[in-house]
Design an enzyme around this catalytic site. Structure first.
Site, short mmCIF file in Angstrom:
data_model
loop_
_atom_site.label_atom_id
_atom_site.label_comp_id
_atom_site.label_asym_id
_atom_site.label_seq_id
_atom_site.Cartn_x
_atom_site.Cartn_y
_atom_site.Cartn_z
CE LYS A 10 -13.12 -93.39 36.45
NZ LYS A 10 -12.23 -94.40 37.17
CG ASP A 37 -13.08 -96.90 39.76
OD1 ASP A 37 -13.66 -95.86 40.13
OD2 ASP A 37 -11.84 -96.95 39.57
P1 NAP Z 1 -8.85 -92.77 47.27
O1 NAP Z 1 -7.37 -92.96 47.20
O2 NAP Z 1 -9.66 -93.65 48.14
O3 NAP Z 1 -9.06 -91.24 47.65
C1 NAP Z 1 -10.33 -90.64 47.76
C2 NAP Z 1 -10.25 -89.55 48.80
O4 NAP Z 1 -11.50 -88.88 48.86
C3 NAP Z 1 -9.99 -90.06 50.22
O5 NAP Z 1 -8.61 -90.18 50.46
C4 NAP Z 1 -10.62 -88.99 51.07
O6 NAP Z 1 -9.69 -87.92 51.11
C5 NAP Z 1 -11.77 -88.46 50.22
N1 NAP Z 1 -13.11 -88.94 50.60
C6 NAP Z 1 -14.20 -88.17 50.81
N2 NAP Z 1 -15.27 -88.90 51.09
C7 NAP Z 1 -14.88 -90.18 51.05
C8 NAP Z 1 -15.55 -91.41 51.24
N3 NAP Z 1 -16.87 -91.45 51.51
N4 NAP Z 1 -14.84 -92.56 51.12
C9 NAP Z 1 -13.52 -92.53 50.85
N5 NAP Z 1 -12.83 -91.37 50.63
C10 NAP Z 1 -13.51 -90.22 50.74
O7 NAP Z 1 -9.51 -92.87 45.83
P2 NAP Z 1 -8.88 -92.45 44.42
O8 NAP Z 1 -8.22 -93.63 43.80
O9 NAP Z 1 -8.12 -91.19 44.56
O10 NAP Z 1 -10.23 -92.23 43.60
C11 NAP Z 1 -11.01 -91.08 43.74
C12 NAP Z 1 -11.78 -90.88 42.44
O11 NAP Z 1 -10.83 -90.74 41.38
C13 NAP Z 1 -12.68 -92.07 42.08
O12 NAP Z 1 -13.89 -91.63 41.57
C14 NAP Z 1 -11.85 -92.82 41.03
O13 NAP Z 1 -12.67 -93.51 40.10
C15 NAP Z 1 -11.12 -91.67 40.37
N6 NAP Z 1 -9.87 -92.08 39.70
C16 NAP Z 1 -8.94 -92.84 40.36
C17 NAP Z 1 -7.78 -93.25 39.69
C18 NAP Z 1 -6.71 -94.07 40.36
O14 NAP Z 1 -5.73 -94.46 39.68
N7 NAP Z 1 -6.77 -94.34 41.65
C19 NAP Z 1 -7.58 -92.88 38.37
C20 NAP Z 1 -8.51 -92.05 37.75
C21 NAP Z 1 -9.65 -91.67 38.42
P3 NAP Z 1 -9.57 -86.96 52.40
O15 NAP Z 1 -9.27 -87.82 53.56
O16 NAP Z 1 -8.48 -86.06 51.99
O17 NAP Z 1 -10.90 -86.27 52.54
#
Ligand code: NAP
Length: 313
Positions: A91, A169
């Site tokens: 999401k 978010d």
């Molecule tokens: P994050 O730590 O920034 O990780 C996202 C990953 O996606 C990056 O490390 C990168 O991985 C890849 N990526 C590909 N295109 C990207 C771009 N344009 N900008 C940044 N990263 C990009 O984010 P996250 O917290 O995991 O969140 C990802 C999704 O999960 C979001 O939609 C968020 O709402 C959802 N979510 C997050 C949480 C939470 O607690 N953080 C909880 C539930 C849901 P690579 O370098 O490996 O390609």
């Protein structure tokens, strides 16, 4: 049955915290590869720098879990469907509502399973609240979702950009509970979007809803705020017209009724998400739920932007 061979695309916080551990715990799945633009490695499986490389030269896979920010997701989902695999989406699903509808149509046309996950819906206390609200009228419902952005999203620049959703978010998690539990739909009546002068997306938001679930004169509101330090609050308070006080706390993990705990289960959201995905893949059924997303879109449509002090990470 052979396990579903799955690749995780985007190895960031949520992939490492939740998706990879849940996949490892569920023997209906076998992790086959990861796709990581930054070259992140996961023991035992190959890393591909982009999804095209995975589909062209990688191991055979049946499904992908797309764990990138939403801005990158639409193209990745379409590409996966075209590559003939089933898709689980983190999401919020896409940057726009129109793109989600288009992806659902495309998955249907190509016979692929598409699953929009809303992790906060997968708690026993949320199921219990839904059961208690069935057929009821509410005098008040108040969502309070207040957390410290520096603690939960350190250095995530994308979250402040257009299509990063800002405080929505986490706020969309509360809205995904709302749309799941209410006996009648809610509609955004008005909204304030408190936005740092140096950012595109809000740091706080207040929403007033209309709903046929409300009694005459009843109120339904949401307050989202990313500026809360100290104790973090993820709570939904629902007062029934008959005076019963329902409180869902801990982001959806605990339900109290008139002060007594009736449901308090540990958080297993992502294990339940993968269990559901395995069922969907086996039955060849998609599950695309746009309702929480539509509320966010409507908040941006009717919301008034108000500038607040600049935010620096
Ligand atoms: P994050 O730590 O920034 O990780 C996202 C990953 O996606 C990056 O490390 C990168 O991985 C890849 N990526 C590909 N295109 C990207 C771009 N344009 N900008 C940044 N990263 C990009 O984010 P996250 O917290 O995991 O969140 C990802 C999704 O999960 C979001 O939609 C968020 O709402 C959802 N979510 C997050 C949480 C939470 O607690 N953080 C909880 C539930 C849901 P690579 O370098 O490996 O390609």
């Amino acid at each position: 049955m052979a396990p579903i061979r799955i690749a995780v695309i985007g190895v960031g916080k949520i992939a490492r915290d939740e998706h990879l551990p849940s996949i490892a715990r569920d023997d209906r799945f076998a992790l086959a590869a990861v796709v990581s633009g930054s070259g992140a490695e996961v023991p035992g499986v190959p890393t591909f720098r982009d999804a095209a490389e995975l589909y062209a030269a990688g191991p055979a896979i049946d499904a992908v879990a797309i764990c990138t920010p939403p801005s990158a997701r639409t193209g990745l989902v379409r590409q996966a469907i075209d590559a003939g695999v089933d898709v689980l989406m983190e999401k919020p699903p896409t940057p726009t509502v129109g793109e989600l509808r288009d992806l659902a149509d495309h998955a249907r046309a190509k016979g692929r399973v598409l699953f929009t996950t809303w992790h906060s819906q997968y708690n026993a206390a949320v199921d219990a609240l839904k059961a208690r609200l069935a057929g009821q009228t509410l005098s008040r419902l108040a969502i309070t979702w207040k957390e410290d952005v520096r603690r939960w999203h350190p250095g995530q620049a994308w979250i402040w950009e257009a299509a990063g959703f800002g405080v929505f978010d986490p706020g969309i998690n509360a809205l995904s509970i709302l749309t799941r539990v209410l006996p009648e739909p809610a509609f955004v009546h008005s909204a304030r979007l408190l936005t740092p002068a140096n950012r595109a997306m809000p740091i706080a938001a207040e929403i007033a809803f209309a709903s046929r679930a409300l009694a005459e004169g009843g109120e339904m509101t949401a307050a989202f705020d990313w500026r809360q330090t100290g104790e973090q609050t993820w709570e939904i308070a629902a007062d029934l017209a008959d005076g019963t006080a329902l409180r869902l706390t801990g982001g959806g993990t605990t339900l109290t009724v008139d002060g007594s705990v009736v449901e308090d289960a540990p958080r297993h959201e992502y294990d339940r998400i993968y269990a559901r995905f395995a069922e969907l893949v086996a039955s060849r059924a998609s599950h695309v739920d746009p309702a929480p997303f539509e509320l966010v879109a409507d908040a941006f449509l009717v919301g008034r932007r108000e500038d607040v002090e600049p935010f620096e990470d």
